[in-house]
Design a protein around this motif. Sequence first.
Motif, PDB file in Angstrom:
ATOM      1  N   ILE A 237      -3.839  -8.025  -2.108  1.00  0.00           N
ATOM      2  CA  ILE A 237      -4.158  -7.921  -0.552  1.00  0.00           C
ATOM      3  C   ILE A 237      -5.517  -7.994  -0.338  1.00  0.00           C
ATOM      4  O   ILE A 237      -6.229  -8.053   0.585  1.00  0.00           O
ATOM      5  CB  ILE A 237      -3.645  -6.677   0.069  1.00  0.00           C
ATOM      6  CG1 ILE A 237      -3.997  -5.540  -0.368  1.00  0.00           C
ATOM      7  CG2 ILE A 237      -1.903  -6.854  -0.038  1.00  0.00           C
ATOM      8  CD1 ILE A 237      -3.488  -4.367   0.373  1.00  0.00           C
ATOM      9  N   PHE A 238      -6.170  -7.860  -1.473  1.00  0.00           N
ATOM     10  CA  PHE A 238      -7.784  -7.945  -1.518  1.00  0.00           C
ATOM     11  C   PHE A 238      -8.273  -9.419  -1.094  1.00  0.00           C
ATOM     12  O   PHE A 238      -8.214 -10.394  -2.285  1.00  0.00           O
ATOM     13  CB  PHE A 238      -8.290  -7.560  -2.728  1.00  0.00           C
ATOM     14  CG  PHE A 238      -8.105  -5.917  -2.810  1.00  0.00           C
ATOM     15  CD1 PHE A 238      -8.825  -4.938  -1.835  1.00  0.00           C
ATOM     16  CD2 PHE A 238      -7.441  -5.386  -3.891  1.00  0.00           C
ATOM     17  CE1 PHE A 238      -8.553  -3.620  -2.112  1.00  0.00           C
ATOM     18  CE2 PHE A 238      -7.255  -4.146  -3.947  1.00  0.00           C
ATOM     19  CZ  PHE A 238      -7.932  -3.293  -3.079  1.00  0.00           C
TER      20      PHE A 238
ATOM     21  N   ASP B 225      -9.458 -10.501   4.914  1.00  0.00           N
ATOM     22  CA  ASP B 225      -8.192  -9.540   5.386  1.00  0.00           C
ATOM     23  C   ASP B 225      -8.595  -8.195   5.549  1.00  0.00           C
ATOM     24  O   ASP B 225      -7.902  -7.290   5.358  1.00  0.00           O
ATOM     25  CB  ASP B 225      -6.963  -9.962   4.615  1.00  0.00           C
ATOM     26  CG  ASP B 225      -6.443 -11.175   4.687  1.00  0.00           C
ATOM     27  OD1 ASP B 225      -6.636 -11.815   5.829  1.00  0.00           O
ATOM     28  OD2 ASP B 225      -5.821 -11.656   3.709  1.00  0.00           O
ATOM     29  N   LYS B 226     -10.090  -7.909   5.624  1.00  0.00           N
ATOM     30  CA  LYS B 226     -10.515  -6.360   5.481  1.00  0.00           C
ATOM     31  C   LYS B 226      -9.751  -5.474   6.605  1.00  0.00           C
ATOM     32  O   LYS B 226      -9.178  -4.650   6.186  1.00  0.00           O
ATOM     33  CB  LYS B 226     -11.985  -6.457   5.684  1.00  0.00           C
ATOM     34  CG  LYS B 226     -12.756  -5.096   5.901  1.00  0.00           C
ATOM     35  CD  LYS B 226     -14.193  -5.267   6.005  1.00  0.00           C
ATOM     36  CE  LYS B 226     -14.930  -3.863   5.783  1.00  0.00           C
ATOM     37  NZ  LYS B 226     -14.288  -3.004   6.782  1.00  0.00           N
TER      38      LYS B 226
ATOM     39  N   VAL C 282       0.803  -1.034   0.043  1.00  0.00           N
ATOM     40  CA  VAL C 282       0.037   0.031   0.038  1.00  0.00           C
ATOM     41  C   VAL C 282       0.939   1.342  -0.133  1.00  0.00           C
ATOM     42  O   VAL C 282       1.805   1.376   0.779  1.00  0.00           O
ATOM     43  CB  VAL C 282      -0.948  -0.031   1.074  1.00  0.00           C
ATOM     44  CG1 VAL C 282      -1.550   1.410   1.294  1.00  0.00           C
ATOM     45  CG2 VAL C 282      -1.809  -1.312   1.227  1.00  0.00           C
TER      46      VAL C 282
ATOM     47  N   ILE D  55      -2.922   0.502  -4.309  1.00  0.00           N
ATOM     48  CA  ILE D  55      -3.195  -0.825  -3.435  1.00  0.00           C
ATOM     49  C   ILE D  55      -2.627  -2.029  -4.311  1.00  0.00           C
ATOM     50  O   ILE D  55      -3.421  -2.308  -5.310  1.00  0.00           O
ATOM     51  CB  ILE D  55      -4.363  -0.939  -2.665  1.00  0.00           C
ATOM     52  CG1 ILE D  55      -4.854   0.573  -1.946  1.00  0.00           C
ATOM     53  CG2 ILE D  55      -4.600  -2.082  -1.977  1.00  0.00           C
ATOM     54  CD1 ILE D  55      -6.067   0.479  -1.463  1.00  0.00           C
TER      55      ILE D  55
ATOM     56  N   VAL E 211      -6.147  -5.083   5.739  1.00  0.00           N
ATOM     57  CA  VAL E 211      -5.984  -3.835   4.591  1.00  0.00           C
ATOM     58  C   VAL E 211      -6.201  -2.482   4.998  1.00  0.00           C
ATOM     59  O   VAL E 211      -5.793  -1.372   4.559  1.00  0.00           O
ATOM     60  CB  VAL E 211      -7.121  -4.290   3.310  1.00  0.00           C
ATOM     61  CG1 VAL E 211      -7.075  -3.024   2.366  1.00  0.00           C
ATOM     62  CG2 VAL E 211      -6.802  -5.469   2.679  1.00  0.00           C
TER      63      VAL E 211
END
Length: 114
Positions: free
Chosen positions: A65-66, A70-71, A46, A61, A74
């Motif tokens: 990582i999406f 893992d919200k 990021v 981003i 992030v």
Amino acid sequence: MFKGLGGLGDMAGMMKKAQEMQTKMGEMQEELHNIMVVGEAGAGLVKATASAKGDLKSLDIDPSIFNSDDKEVVEDLILAAVKDAQAKAAERAQAEMAQLTEGLGLPKDMKLPF
């Protein structure tokens, strides 16, 4: 120039320096809008780009990582990148200010408002 007027000669010199500083401060304020710094988090996953004034300009981003699980991670990475960019912006602005004050013969550690 003002010999015989006591301290008024020094006062005129101080006023001239103050005017110079005011002009240079205005110029520096404009420059800080154009200087960009990049803050990172998560080993570069990021990245937040901000002006040296601290205005957030962009956010990059890495798509890897999406993951819905893992919200929170992030969100934490985004926040960390923005904070890093803001810290770097403040450091850069302070460095520019130090350069300006030093050029005018003022103490290097003199803190002036923006």
